[in-house]
Design a protein around this motif. Structure first.
Motif, PDB file in Angstrom:
ATOM      1  N   MET A 463       0.837  -1.207   0.000  1.00 54.25           N
ATOM      2  CA  MET A 463       0.000   0.000   0.000  1.00 54.25           C
ATOM      3  C   MET A 463       0.873   1.260   0.000  1.00 54.25           C
ATOM      4  SD  MET A 463      -1.299   2.643   2.104  1.00 54.25           S
ATOM      5  CE  MET A 463      -1.056   2.049   3.764  1.00 54.25           C
ATOM      6  N   GLU A 464       1.966   1.254   0.770  1.00 57.22           N
ATOM      7  CA  GLU A 464       2.846   2.419   0.819  1.00 57.22           C
ATOM      8  C   GLU A 464       3.520   2.663  -0.530  1.00 57.22           C
ATOM      9  OE1 GLU A 464       5.442   1.465   4.013  1.00 57.22           O
ATOM     10  OE2 GLU A 464       4.036   2.085   5.586  1.00 57.22           O
ATOM     11  N   VAL A 465       3.886   1.573  -1.236  1.00 56.11           N
ATOM     12  CA  VAL A 465       4.463   1.718  -2.582  1.00 56.11           C
ATOM     13  C   VAL A 465       3.437   2.340  -3.523  1.00 56.11           C
ATOM     14  CG1 VAL A 465       5.311   0.446  -4.591  1.00 56.11           C
ATOM     15  CG2 VAL A 465       6.141  -0.135  -2.310  1.00 56.11           C
ATOM     16  N   PRO A 484      -6.519  -0.016   6.167  1.00 55.14           N
ATOM     17  CA  PRO A 484      -7.634  -0.356   7.066  1.00 55.14           C
ATOM     18  C   PRO A 484      -7.216  -1.395   8.111  1.00 55.14           C
ATOM     19  CG  PRO A 484      -7.910  -1.457   4.969  1.00 55.14           C
ATOM     20  CD  PRO A 484      -6.695  -0.587   4.822  1.00 55.14           C
ATOM     21  N   GLU A 485      -8.078  -1.563   9.098  1.00 52.42           N
ATOM     22  CA  GLU A 485      -7.827  -2.538  10.160  1.00 52.42           C
ATOM     23  C   GLU A 485      -8.492  -3.883   9.847  1.00 52.42           C
ATOM     24  OE1 GLU A 485      -5.867  -2.228  12.687  1.00 52.42           O
ATOM     25  OE2 GLU A 485      -5.343  -0.135  12.304  1.00 52.42           O
ATOM     26  N   ALA A 486      -9.694  -3.839   9.298  1.00 50.72           N
ATOM     27  CA  ALA A 486     -10.436  -5.084   9.037  1.00 50.72           C
ATOM     28  C   ALA A 486      -9.818  -5.847   7.872  1.00 50.72           C
ATOM     29  CB  ALA A 486     -11.901  -4.768   8.727  1.00 50.72           C
ATOM     30  N   ALA A 492     -10.127  -5.817  -0.066  1.00 47.90           N
ATOM     31  CA  ALA A 492     -10.790  -4.937  -1.046  1.00 47.90           C
ATOM     32  C   ALA A 492      -9.834  -3.858  -1.556  1.00 47.90           C
ATOM     33  CB  ALA A 492     -12.023  -4.296  -0.410  1.00 47.90           C
ATOM     34  N   LEU A 493      -8.976  -3.337  -0.668  1.00 48.25           N
ATOM     35  CA  LEU A 493      -8.021  -2.306  -1.076  1.00 48.25           C
ATOM     36  C   LEU A 493      -7.011  -2.868  -2.080  1.00 48.25           C
ATOM     37  CD1 LEU A 493      -6.918   0.591  -0.680  1.00 48.25           C
ATOM     38  CD2 LEU A 493      -5.511  -0.307   1.185  1.00 48.25           C
TER      39      LEU A 493
END
Length: 543
Positions: A463-465, A484-486, A492-493
């Protein structure tokens, strides 16, 4: 605020306990100076004064503990014994005034011829008595006036001394501020990182003590920076020496290429063979020299990133402490400390700037310009049967960043890559992403190298990339930048990232499963996705 109040009340309780023990005959030290409250109440609690303490209680049952605590507090306080005596000077003045009034009455009585001590006296005797009373009255008034006059002169002298001390202190503060400004200007003119760190160490060691100070104010953290910078400076010297050696090899290689080319053009095959043999030897030396230079540059870059991150983190921590101290500062002593902290802040800002300049200097000193050498090679090889190699060399000259691609990857701009040309190795992924994002900024949070992170990429790192790629190119535009935490939201992300990359490249990325990322499986598929992300983002950038 509540903690400071409780601290003051605790100090007051200790003073009361000490006064009670002193009243019982024990010789104990009274800790008046442990808090401002007890220092202000010193004369009231243990001085020549009568003090009354009121203990306020609550009849509510819910306040039982506080009521009992207050009663115990008051029980200790009433055990204090104070031997207050009346001020003798005030009683002496009252006695003198009474004598003056008595003398005035006697003088009036003698002047009017009244009865009493002057009854039956002749006129001469009454006149002598009156002069005696007048003389005594003048002496009394002189004594009273001289008493208050001396006090007035002493008070004026004390005020003049205080004003002189205040003026001297103000001049000393101005001189200190000018000296600090001069020292900061000198550090800026010298622009020597080691000198600035040493100046910071010397400055913080002479600062007054602070409660819970940041690590930079202890002096230990700047000493660690000094050790790290010495290592970095030694590596930079090695880079300069290696760069100089590379320049010598390059010059020799250029001459040998010219020798080979001139022999080939003149059909002097002996000369051409000699030049070609020398070229091969020089080229091998260039290769080994470049590998050594790259190795030293990698180590020095890691040290420079560590130093820069340490200085920036220390500066941020210090600024928070500085702000909180200024919010609570009161009094001349606190203001003087705040001025000293401002000086530290300016020196820290200078250090951040100088460290960044060292990083830029490191990048410049480790760069080798081979464009002139490549032009000479192209000049004498175009007539040979080396068209594909010449084209690859021209591509590198047009885009030097392609030189960082690992062997086996096409030497062409990233936007021209096809999905089939991506690799699944950490080295290829690092090289491809490096053309879009800065690994230095991305890895500074984890303090791990790109190769270590890409060996088994954490889900949040992917995600950071993607966020870094979006910041550099704007792609993928709809990507959410919060992790997200879940678990379902994480899946989904990641799936949204896959869909955005597939839509841009016009392919179906069916080899990637977001669940494998969360489980730490199928690392090659994850690396391929990250390379496809870089290719898709490169197509969004202008040529």
């Amino acid at each position: 605020e509540g903690a400071n109040i409780n601290k003051s009340l605790s100090a007051l309780g200790n003073v009361i306990n000490a006064l009670v023990e002193s009243a019982n005959g024990k010789k104990v030290f009274i800790p008046y100076r442990n808090s401002k409250l007890t220092r202000v109440l010193q004369e009231s609690l243990g001085g020549n004064s009568l003090c009354t303490m009121l203990a306020t209680l609550s009849p509510a049952a819910c306040n039982y503990e506080e009521t009992m605590s207050t009663l115990r507090y008051a029980n200790r306080a009433k055990a204090i014994k104070v031997s207050a005596t009346k001020n003798e000077e005030a009683s002496q003045i009252s006695r003198l005034k009474a004598e003056v009034e008595e003398l005035k009455k006697k003088l009036e009585a003698s002047g009017s011829g009244g009865v009493g001590g002057s009854a039956g006296l002749t006129e001469e005797e009454r006149e002598a008595e009156r002069r005696k009373f007048e003389k005594q009255l003048k002496e009394m008034e002189k004594m009273m006036n001289s008493n208050w006059g001396d006090k007035s002169r002493l008070s004026e002298e004390h005020a003049r001394r205080l004003q002189k001390l205040a003026d001297e202190q103000k001049l000393a503060e101005q001189a200190l501020d000018e000296e600090r400004q001069r020292r900061l200007r000198l550090l800026q003119e010298k622009n020597d990182l080691e000198l600035s760190v040493r100046a910071l160490i010397d400055f913080v060691l002479h600062l007054p003590k602070f409660n819970n100070p940041p690590a930079v104010l202890t002096g230990e953290q700047p000493r660690q920076w000094l050790k790290l910078y010495r290592t970095l400076r030694q590596q930079m010297e090695e880079i300069k020496d290696q760069s100089t050696l590379m320049q010598v090899f390059m010059h020799g290689f250029d001459e040998d290429v010219k020798l080979w080319g001139e022999g080939t053009e003149g059909s002097d095959w002996s000369l051409a063979a000699t030049g070609l043999n020398r070229c091969q030897l020089k080229l091998e030396k260039l290769r080994k020299g470049a590998e050594k230079l790259h190795s030293i540059e990698s180590q020095s870059s890691a040290n420079s990133r560590e130093l820069a991150e340490a200085v920036r983190a220390a500066h941020a921590e210090f600024e928070k402490f500085h702000q909180s101290f200024e919010d609570e500062a009161c009094g001349e002593e606190s203001l003087a400390r705040a001025q000293a902290l401002w000086e530290v802040n300016r020196m820290m800002s200078l250090l951040v700037k100088q460290v960044q300049e060292k990083i830029d200097e490191l990048a410049q000193s480790s760069a080798i310009d081979l464009s002139a050498t490549c032009a000479i090679v192209l000049q004498y090889t175009e007539s040979q049967s080396c068209m594909s190699e010449c084209e690859a060399l021209r591509t590198l000259l047009a885009d030097p960043s392609l030189a960082g691609l690992p062997p086996g990857m096409p030497a062409k701009p990233l936007r021209e890559y096809t999905p089939e040309e991506v690799s699944d190795t950490p080295e290829a992924t690092e090289a491809v992403l490096e053309q879009i994002i800065s690994w230095e900024e991305l890895c500074s949070k984890t303090r791990k190298s790109p190769s270590a992170l890409l060996t088994r990429p954490p889900p949040k790192f992917i995600m950071e990339v993607a966020v870094a790629v979006k910041a550099a190119t704007g792609f993928p535009a709809a990507f959410v930048e919060d992790w997200p935490e879940a678990r379902e939201e994480k899946l989904a992300l990641l799936q949204s990232l896959v869909d955005a990359v597939g839509a841009e490249l016009g392919v179906s990325i069916d080899f990637f499963d977001p669940q494998d990322v969360l489980k730490g499986k199928a690392v090659p598929n994850t690396l391929r996705l990250m390379q496809l992300l870089a290719i898709a983002a490169a197509r969004q950038m202008p040529p």
